[in-house]
Design an enzyme around this catalytic site. Structure first.
Site, PDB file in Angstrom:
ATOM      1  N   GLY A 124     -63.546 125.867 -21.265  1.00 50.82           N
ATOM      2  CA  GLY A 124     -63.162 127.187 -21.773  1.00 50.82           C
ATOM      3  C   GLY A 124     -63.867 128.395 -21.179  1.00 50.82           C
ATOM      4  N   GLU A 169     -70.749 130.453 -22.856  1.00 52.89           N
ATOM      5  CA  GLU A 169     -69.754 129.741 -23.671  1.00 52.89           C
ATOM      6  C   GLU A 169     -68.581 130.668 -23.984  1.00 52.89           C
ATOM      7  OE1 GLU A 169     -68.177 127.345 -24.531  1.00 52.89           O
ATOM      8  OE2 GLU A 169     -68.962 126.310 -26.290  1.00 52.89           O
ATOM      9  N   ASP A 217     -67.590 128.678 -32.945  1.00 51.87           N
ATOM     10  CA  ASP A 217     -66.728 128.509 -34.104  1.00 51.87           C
ATOM     11  C   ASP A 217     -67.579 127.881 -35.218  1.00 51.87           C
ATOM     12  OD1 ASP A 217     -64.269 128.399 -35.477  1.00 51.87           O
ATOM     13  OD2 ASP A 217     -63.717 126.489 -34.618  1.00 51.87           O
ATOM     14  N   LYS A 232     -66.771 133.539 -34.082  1.00 50.02           N
ATOM     15  CA  LYS A 232     -66.014 133.516 -35.349  1.00 50.02           C
ATOM     16  C   LYS A 232     -67.003 133.265 -36.481  1.00 50.02           C
ATOM     17  CE  LYS A 232     -61.747 131.231 -33.859  1.00 50.02           C
ATOM     18  NZ  LYS A 232     -61.010 129.943 -33.983  1.00 50.02           N
ATOM     19  N   VAL A 267     -57.383 131.470 -31.170  1.00 51.89           N
ATOM     20  CA  VAL A 267     -57.033 132.366 -30.068  1.00 51.89           C
ATOM     21  C   VAL A 267     -56.935 131.616 -28.736  1.00 51.89           C
ATOM     22  CG1 VAL A 267     -57.999 134.436 -31.150  1.00 51.89           C
ATOM     23  CG2 VAL A 267     -59.473 132.993 -29.728  1.00 51.89           C
ATOM     24  N   ASP A 311     -57.833 127.606 -24.393  1.00 52.88           N
ATOM     25  CA  ASP A 311     -56.533 126.927 -24.369  1.00 52.88           C
ATOM     26  C   ASP A 311     -56.052 126.550 -25.766  1.00 52.88           C
ATOM     27  OD1 ASP A 311     -58.555 124.833 -24.782  1.00 52.88           O
ATOM     28  OD2 ASP A 311     -56.863 123.466 -24.593  1.00 52.88           O
ATOM     29  N   ARG A 349     -54.672 129.160 -20.653  1.00 53.72           N
ATOM     30  CA  ARG A 349     -55.992 129.587 -20.173  1.00 53.72           C
ATOM     31  C   ARG A 349     -55.898 130.766 -19.205  1.00 53.72           C
ATOM     32  NH1 ARG A 349     -59.769 125.559 -21.616  1.00 53.72           N
ATOM     33  NH2 ARG A 349     -58.983 123.433 -21.642  1.00 53.72           N
TER      34      ARG A 349
HETATM   35  P1  IMP Z   1     -67.530 124.743 -32.292  1.00 56.58           P
HETATM   36  O1  IMP Z   1     -68.234 123.514 -31.811  1.00 56.58           O
HETATM   37  O2  IMP Z   1     -66.778 124.477 -33.583  1.00 56.58           O
HETATM   38  O3  IMP Z   1     -68.418 125.956 -32.384  1.00 56.58           O
HETATM   39  O4  IMP Z   1     -66.348 125.028 -31.298  1.00 56.58           O
HETATM   40  C1  IMP Z   1     -66.567 125.474 -30.052  1.00 56.58           C
HETATM   41  C2  IMP Z   1     -65.467 125.024 -29.132  1.00 56.58           C
HETATM   42  O5  IMP Z   1     -64.210 124.863 -29.806  1.00 56.58           O
HETATM   43  C3  IMP Z   1     -65.220 126.087 -28.098  1.00 56.58           C
HETATM   44  O6  IMP Z   1     -65.996 125.842 -26.956  1.00 56.58           O
HETATM   45  C4  IMP Z   1     -63.736 125.978 -27.829  1.00 56.58           C
HETATM   46  O7  IMP Z   1     -63.501 125.067 -26.781  1.00 56.58           O
HETATM   47  C5  IMP Z   1     -63.146 125.420 -29.091  1.00 56.58           C
HETATM   48  N1  IMP Z   1     -62.523 126.484 -29.907  1.00 56.58           N
HETATM   49  C6  IMP Z   1     -62.974 126.979 -31.079  1.00 56.58           C
HETATM   50  N2  IMP Z   1     -62.176 127.948 -31.548  1.00 56.58           N
HETATM   51  C7  IMP Z   1     -61.195 128.103 -30.639  1.00 56.58           C
HETATM   52  C8  IMP Z   1     -60.049 128.992 -30.547  1.00 56.58           C
HETATM   53  O8  IMP Z   1     -59.772 129.852 -31.399  1.00 56.58           O
HETATM   54  N3  IMP Z   1     -59.273 128.831 -29.445  1.00 56.58           N
HETATM   55  C9  IMP Z   1     -59.526 127.913 -28.465  1.00 56.58           C
HETATM   56  N4  IMP Z   1     -60.586 127.076 -28.512  1.00 56.58           N
HETATM   57  C10 IMP Z   1     -61.406 127.166 -29.587  1.00 56.58           C
HETATM   58 MG    MG Z   2     -64.811 125.083 -25.033  1.00 53.31          MG
END
Ligand code: IMP
Ligand code: MG
Length: 186
Positions: free
Chosen positions: A47, A102, A106, A134, A156, A162, A168
């Site tokens: 990403g 990064e 999320d 987020k 998003v 993606d 992307r």
């Molecule tokens: P986390 O581990 O839950 O913080 O998620 C991080 C990863 O989830 C990011 O590196 C993204 O690849 C993916 N991700 C989280 N939210 C989104 C989004 O809204 N769109 C696309 N990818 C997301």
């Molecule tokens: Mg990612």
């Protein structure tokens, strides 16, 4: 062929706003590391590939780059919880000034895992730069040093991010039409 522009509901962050913020982040990084000879940017794949490329091109100072492939999502839009390294760094980071690049934070699972994993390799310093944040979805408190934009709890795409491996290449951050996700709940 699928018309990916027809799948867009609305644009959350337009191209000019994105590019201006990336330049401001790069200027901040340049100033914060001004007295350091070494800087290593680590791009979290997939990403962050476009963000890394724009940050790298905005930096006038010397720096090196490396890549780490991380997987935490399946085909859907919610985290699977388990974070996995699918491609490791090419070189050791011992005594390096490491800045993780990064796309989005999320739940915080991915960056929390990465921070612990990289700290165990004894870098001289370790900071985190994320384009998007987020805050509403955070499960683990992770200290983030640079944030491009705080965004609402919406899935998003674009600028590297993606859905199901597409979108992307969109030059902005957008929200998809609900119909695009419909098959997930069918
Ligand atoms: P986390 O581990 O839950 O913080 O998620 C991080 C990863 O989830 C990011 O590196 C993204 O690849 C993916 N991700 C989280 N939210 C989104 C989004 O809204 N769109 C696309 N990818 C997301
Ligand atoms: Mg990612």
């Amino acid at each position: 062929m699928r018309d990916i522009w027809a799948d867009i509901d609305n644009i959350l962050i337009d191209e000019a706003t994105l590019q201006a913020r990336v330049k401001a982040l790069a200027a901040q990084i340049e100033s914060d590391y001004a007295d350091q000879d070494d800087l290593l940017l680590i791009c979290v794949l997939k990403g962050a590939y476009i963000f890394l490329s724009d940050i790298s091109r905005s930096l006038k100072r010397p720096h090196s780059i490396d890549f780490m492939g991380i997987s935490s999502y399946g085909k859907g839009t919610t985290s699977m919880g388990a974070v996995q390294i699918i491609m490791d760094l090419k070189a050791p980071i011992e005594n390096r000034n490491v800045l993780i690049i990064e796309d989005i934070i999320d739940s915080g699972q991915t960056l929390n895992y990465m921070r612990r994993n990289l700290m165990a390799r004894s870098p001289a310093s370790l900071r985190i730069c994320t384009l998007l944040n987020k805050p509403a979805r955070r499960e683990i408190d992770v200290e983030v040093d640079y944030i491009g934009f705080d965004i609402p709890d919406e899935f998003v795409v674009g600028y590297g991010l993606d859905f199901d491996e597409i979108y992307r290449n969109l030059p902005f951050i957008a929200i998809l039409k609900p119909a695009v996700f419909a098959h997930l709940f069918a």
